[in-house]
Design a protein around this motif. Structure first.
Motif, mmCIF file in Angstrom:
data_model
loop_
_atom_site.group_PDB
_atom_site.id
_atom_site.type_symbol
_atom_site.label_atom_id
_atom_site.label_comp_id
_atom_site.label_asym_id
_atom_site.label_seq_id
_atom_site.Cartn_x
_atom_site.Cartn_y
_atom_site.Cartn_z
ATOM 1 N N GLU A 1 0.812 -1.216 0.000
ATOM 2 C CA GLU A 1 0.000 0.000 0.000
ATOM 3 C C GLU A 1 0.851 1.275 0.000
ATOM 4 O O GLU A 1 0.779 2.081 -0.927
ATOM 5 C CB GLU A 1 -0.932 -0.022 1.221
ATOM 6 N N TYR A 2 1.687 1.449 1.028
ATOM 7 C CA TYR A 2 2.341 2.745 1.199
ATOM 8 C C TYR A 2 3.384 3.030 0.113
ATOM 9 O O TYR A 2 3.385 4.121 -0.482
ATOM 10 C CB TYR A 2 2.991 2.823 2.577
ATOM 11 N N ILE A 3 4.274 2.097 -0.161
ATOM 12 C CA ILE A 3 5.348 2.358 -1.131
ATOM 13 C C ILE A 3 4.781 2.602 -2.531
ATOM 14 O O ILE A 3 5.162 3.590 -3.187
ATOM 15 C CB ILE A 3 6.396 1.223 -1.115
ATOM 16 N N PRO A 4 3.855 1.753 -3.048
ATOM 17 C CA PRO A 4 3.272 2.076 -4.363
ATOM 18 C C PRO A 4 2.578 3.436 -4.370
ATOM 19 O O PRO A 4 2.678 4.190 -5.344
ATOM 20 C CB PRO A 4 2.261 0.943 -4.586
ATOM 21 N N PHE A 5 1.888 3.748 -3.284
ATOM 22 C CA PHE A 5 1.186 5.028 -3.164
ATOM 23 C C PHE A 5 2.167 6.195 -3.215
ATOM 24 O O PHE A 5 1.999 7.141 -3.992
ATOM 25 C CB PHE A 5 0.405 5.015 -1.841
ATOM 26 N N ILE A 6 3.222 6.138 -2.433
ATOM 27 C CA ILE A 6 4.132 7.274 -2.319
ATOM 28 C C ILE A 6 5.036 7.399 -3.542
ATOM 29 O O ILE A 6 5.399 8.508 -3.962
ATOM 30 C CB ILE A 6 4.963 7.187 -1.008
#
Length: 445
Positions: free
Chosen positions: A71-76
């Protein structure tokens, strides 16, 4: 992860995170400015430490790895790529922030948002909009409506527009389904918001009378500098599409979390796009744009706290009838067992206002059965309600959609006195909620 691992008390760190974002910039602005990253980390630990003691280090490590990798790494990474590429394009021209020009820029942004994403369109146009209005005493409302229109409503027509729709695309919703089912709702919302903005902006513009001399006069010749960054933007769109269309069925396990090969390729390539944009863009262009990494840093630090602390909230929602939020499941289902589109619209939307709207979309997508073929046909009103709620109501708060926070941060960096967290809620409640009520009676009954 077992839903039973979480009780209602596990939602306290998430509530604390939201209250910190809402209250501390007002109550202790200097402390917040220097330590917001530490505060976000403290709330994340307030969730992780008790969870580790209860479930063990292995399970806690799995939760962190899954949140970061899935979630977080793809998002950021996607956010950073759009921020970097769009931030390298300088819209040159002697722009003056009259109501007509402001409306025109917002309309262009709304049209671009479903093509290059709400983040891309927001990052491309917020700087020229701010520059055009920097000689006005009243300009915060311009940014608020920009968030409503460009950072949210405009992204409702394709999976490229907003992350919730992209997740639906990955689940099997066809690419053009939203265009075929949300055009009337989107057109109404954008037209109504532009009309309301025109009335407010025209009144304030006339009230100011003769404005001060423009403090940042531009060359009178309209044009783009750093247009080479249109290529990185096109590459970002292509990579996002590739990750949705290419399905080799290969996943690589990293720290116990399976990462699909298309997602891994996309994220690595996006890092290359960021590097290419920085290399290709002349430093003078970014200097003219007053480009700074501060807004990106703020979003990255705050959203890691949000993503981690909302894990138990999302898991309790996913538990449906068997979790603490069983009332939510019952609220979206009629006495005949059929889904209630109006309830899906409002519950998806209101939760998307404070949770990340992408996983919230997935929760309600699965509550409605999770079968894309059924949702696109016999239950198309339900899927339209879920899609509209997730995208449209992402505008209800600064944290409902990532571009909201980025636009706010850029505006404040340029000296605009933006509404506080609660002040913004007053704006969104007064402007958006009545429009959503009208839309409910017309389309989501």
């Amino acid at each position: 992860m077992a839903a039973g691992a979480f009780g209602a008390a596990s939602a306290i760190p998430f509530a604390g995170m939201l209250l910190s974002i809402a209250i501390m910039p007002l109550a202790a602005p200097k402390f917040w400015h220097h330590h917001y990253g530490k505060i976000a980390a403290a709330w994340a630990l307030a969730f992780l430490v008790p969870f580790t003691l209860q479930q063990g280090l292995g399970e806690a490590g799995h939760v962190v790895a899954h949140t970061l990798l899935s979630e977080y790494i793809p998002f950021i990474v996607l956010l950073c790529a759009l921020f970097t590429a769009a931030g390298g394009i300088y819209v040159r021209g002697n722009l003056h922030g009259a109501p007509g020009l402001n409306m025109g820029l917002m309309l262009i942004g709304a049209l671009l948002a479903s093509v290059m994403g709400t983040t891309g369109a927001s990052m491309l146009l917020i700087r020229p909009l701010l520059r055009a209005n920097d000689n006005r005493r009243h300009n915060a409302h311009v940014v608020v409506f920009f968030i409503f229109i460009v950072s949210n409503a405009g992204g409702s027509l394709t999976p490229l527009g907003d992350p919730p729709l992209f997740l639906g695309f990955l689940k099997g919703v066809t690419f053009f389904w939203t265009v075929g089912h949300l055009v009337p709702e989107t057109s109404f919302l954008i037209a109504a918001l532009l009309a309301i903005f025109w009335v407010i902006d025209r009144h304030l513009y006339r009230k100011e009378g003769i404005t001060r001399q423009d403090p940042t006069p531009d060359s009178p010749r309209l044009g783009l500098e750093g247009a080479i960054n249109l290529l990185p933007l096109a590459a970002i769109v292509g990579l996002v599409l590739m990750s949705g269309l290419w399905k080799p069925g290969i996943a690589i396990e990293i720290f116990g979390t399976p990462v699909e090969l298309p997602s891994l390729v996309r994220d690595i390539a996006l890092l290359g796009v960021i590097a290419a944009s920085l290399w290709l863009t002349p430093a003078a262009v970014r200097a003219k744009n007053e480009f700074s990494w501060a807004p990106m840093q703020e979003v990255a630090k705050l959203f890691i706290g949000i993503f981690l602390t909302m894990v138990p909230v999302l898991e309790m929602l996913k538990a449906g009838e068997h979790g603490p939020f069983a009332a939510v499941t019952r609220a979206v289902t009629g006495a005949d067992g059929q889904p209630l589109p109006w309830a899906y619209f409002w519950l998806t939307g209101l939760l998307s206002s404070f949770l990340d709207n992408a996983p919230t979309y997935l929760v309600f997508f699965n509550l409605a059965g999770g079968d894309p073929q059924a949702l696109m046909t016999t239950l198309d009103h339900t899927l339209a309600a879920i899609s509209g709620g997730a995208v449209f109501m992402g505008a209800m708060s600064y944290i409902g959609n990532a571009p909201n926070f980025m636009v706010k941060a850029i505006a404040e960096e340029r000296g605009v006195k933006m509404p506080s967290f609660f002040g913004y809620l007053l704006w969104s409640g007064a402007v958006l909620l009545p429009l959503f009520v009208v839309m409910t009676f017309i389309w989501f009954r």
